[in-house]
Design a protein around this motif. Structure first.
Motif, short mmCIF file in Angstrom:
data_model
loop_
_atom_site.label_atom_id
_atom_site.label_comp_id
_atom_site.label_asym_id
_atom_site.label_seq_id
_atom_site.Cartn_x
_atom_site.Cartn_y
_atom_site.Cartn_z
N LYS A 163 -26.66 13.25 0.84
CA LYS A 163 -27.47 14.12 1.56
C LYS A 163 -28.79 14.15 1.26
O LYS A 163 -29.64 14.16 2.03
CB LYS A 163 -26.87 15.36 1.49
CG LYS A 163 -27.37 16.74 2.18
CD LYS A 163 -26.87 17.93 1.70
CE LYS A 163 -27.74 19.11 2.27
NZ LYS A 163 -27.00 20.40 1.85
N SER A 221 -22.62 21.18 -0.65
CA SER A 221 -21.86 20.56 0.29
C SER A 221 -21.40 21.41 1.21
O SER A 221 -20.78 20.92 2.24
CB SER A 221 -20.43 19.92 -0.57
OG SER A 221 -20.18 20.96 -1.21
N GLY A 222 -21.74 22.89 1.40
CA GLY A 222 -21.17 23.50 2.53
C GLY A 222 -19.80 24.04 2.31
O GLY A 222 -18.99 23.73 1.30
N LEU A 224 -15.84 24.66 2.74
CA LEU A 224 -14.74 23.64 2.65
C LEU A 224 -13.51 24.67 2.56
O LEU A 224 -13.75 25.73 1.73
CB LEU A 224 -14.87 22.62 1.61
CG LEU A 224 -16.13 21.62 1.71
CD1 LEU A 224 -16.25 21.11 0.04
CD2 LEU A 224 -15.87 20.63 2.60
N GLN A 303 -14.69 24.42 11.76
CA GLN A 303 -15.75 23.66 11.11
C GLN A 303 -15.48 23.54 9.79
O GLN A 303 -16.07 22.27 9.27
CB GLN A 303 -17.05 24.66 11.29
CG GLN A 303 -18.22 24.38 11.02
CD GLN A 303 -19.52 25.29 11.01
OE1 GLN A 303 -19.34 26.27 11.83
NE2 GLN A 303 -20.52 24.66 10.66
N GLU A 304 -14.76 24.32 8.90
CA GLU A 304 -14.82 24.04 7.65
C GLU A 304 -13.78 22.62 7.41
O GLU A 304 -13.86 22.07 6.34
CB GLU A 304 -13.94 25.16 6.97
CG GLU A 304 -14.71 26.39 6.62
CD GLU A 304 -13.93 27.58 6.11
OE1 GLU A 304 -14.70 28.32 5.45
OE2 GLU A 304 -12.89 27.70 6.24
N ASN A 306 -13.12 20.29 9.38
CA ASN A 306 -13.94 19.06 9.96
C ASN A 306 -14.91 18.70 8.63
O ASN A 306 -15.34 17.47 8.47
CB ASN A 306 -14.65 19.42 11.03
CG ASN A 306 -13.76 19.38 12.12
OD1 ASN A 306 -12.65 18.60 12.19
ND2 ASN A 306 -14.18 19.92 13.52
N ASN A 307 -15.67 19.75 8.07
CA ASN A 307 -16.56 19.49 6.95
C ASN A 307 -15.51 18.66 5.87
O ASN A 307 -16.10 17.70 5.17
CB ASN A 307 -17.32 20.71 6.44
CG ASN A 307 -18.47 20.22 5.58
OD1 ASN A 307 -19.19 19.38 5.80
ND2 ASN A 307 -18.64 21.24 4.69
N ASP A 310 -15.32 15.09 6.63
CA ASP A 310 -16.41 14.34 6.68
C ASP A 310 -16.59 14.06 5.17
O ASP A 310 -17.00 12.83 5.06
CB ASP A 310 -17.44 15.25 7.08
CG ASP A 310 -17.73 15.46 8.59
OD1 ASP A 310 -16.99 14.68 9.37
OD2 ASP A 310 -18.28 16.44 9.19
#
Length: 341
Positions: A163, A221-222, A224, A303-304, A306-307, A310
């Protein structure tokens, strides 16, 4: 803190064989008096899982008529093997393990039903204290002591590096050959310029002057579904009432943690960390609480999910994206969030 996660296809072959045997043998919670016993296997003992211990110590499970038998199963592979072979009813482990099992093929998938933590739990530790916001470019050309390949900490770490425009294999000297338990000791003895550490090691290093937290992989990393309560689909189908009561207790603990002070949380979970200094326990709780690591409810949102995939995909650990509706069941967490105050 040992949070090694299942990341090898070979390790799953035995798991799936044992799962088949367990399915044939049948499963279900054992009753203890008037309460229903639920056996939890947690992947490690960690302050990161504070709401779990709160639910036990505050009696929230007992209020729901559940007796909890809590075992630390030490590692994602062992946790999943124990779950699928019928040694435990519920696992507290990373959602990626349910995906790994699904990738191997099973008629009884492991289903995520109540999320506990929603970020990675590791931190970037340097030998010198930060001077303002950390510049990730400082990592280029450095020796970086990372986590074991295939586990979520390593995947979240590499995801964060990429990132920030850093190629983990090309732009730095990435060390991944040190056993998990020996990583703090290796760094303290002089190996590496930077290290990816869990708590409470990160806070202990700061107190001892051996290192300084300069960034959070959890923040970078957002969100999860990092650590989630999960069970075999067959168990959930057979014991829906028990699973709902379980989710209710977790939600009440999550509410309590969100509303309580660091000192109160530390006092509640203290019996589980008697060998850790109280100021370190408080420091760890504050750090995780401040960055929103403790999930406010058990819902795993799309969303979590999919993250998470990813991150796994970027690490080359995902054969095929897993269907959300196959491996996630939010009905229990949603009902708990609506009804538990």
């Amino acid at each position: 803190m040992n949070t090694r996660r299942l990341g090898r296809a070979a390790a799953l072959m035995l798991v799936l064989v044992l799962a088949t045997c367990a399915t044939l043998a049948g499963c279900g919670p054992k009753k203890s008096g008037e309460r229903v016993q639920v056996r939890i296997g947690e992947v490690t003992r960690s302050i990161f899982y504070a709401p779990e211990y709160v639910a036990v110590e505050k009696g929230f499970f007992k209020e729901q008529g559940l007796d909890i038998e809590l075992t630390t199963t030490f590692g994602g592979d062992k946790t999943m093997t124990t779950l699928l072979s019928g040694g435990i009813d519920v696992a507290l482990v990373g959602s990626e393990t349910s995906i790994y099992v699904h990738q191997q093929g099973t008629g009884d998938p492991v289903v995520n039903f109540s999320q506990l933590t929603q970020t990675d739990g590791t931190f970037l530790v340097a030998r010198k204290p930060p001077e303002g916001p950390f510049d990730w470019n400082k990592l280029k050309g450095s020796t970086f002591l990372g986590q074991r390949k295939g586990g979520m900490p390593q995947m979240a770490g590499e995801f964060t590096l990429k990132k920030h425009g850093i190629h983990p294999q090309n732009d730095l000297n990435l060390l991944q050959n040190v056993e998990f338990a020996n990583i703090p000791t290796a760094y303290a003895s002089g190996t590496g310029d930077y290290v990816q550490l869990f708590e409470p090691q990160a806070s202990m290093f700061e107190k001892q002057g051996k290192g300084h937290v300069v960034a959070s992989f959890g923040v970078e990393s957002g969100k999860l579904p990092y650590t989630v309560f999960m069970a075999k689909k067959s168990y959930i189908d057979k014991n829906a009432d028990t699973v709902q009561k379980f989710a209710n207790a977790v939600q009440k603990a999550q509410n309590w943690v969100q509303q309580s002070s660091v000192d109160d949380i530390a006092a509640a979970i203290g019996p589980y960390f008697q060998d850790t200094e109280k100021d370190i326990v408080r420091s760890v709780i504050k750090r995780y609480k401040d960055q929103g690591s403790f999930a406010a409810d058990g819902i795993v949102d799309v969303q979590e999910w999919n993250n998470l995939q990813d991150v796994m995909e970027a690490a080359g650990e995902l054969k095929k994206r897993a269907d959300f509706n196959t491996l996630v069941n939010n009905q229990f967490a949603e009902k708990a969030k609506q009804n538990v105050k």
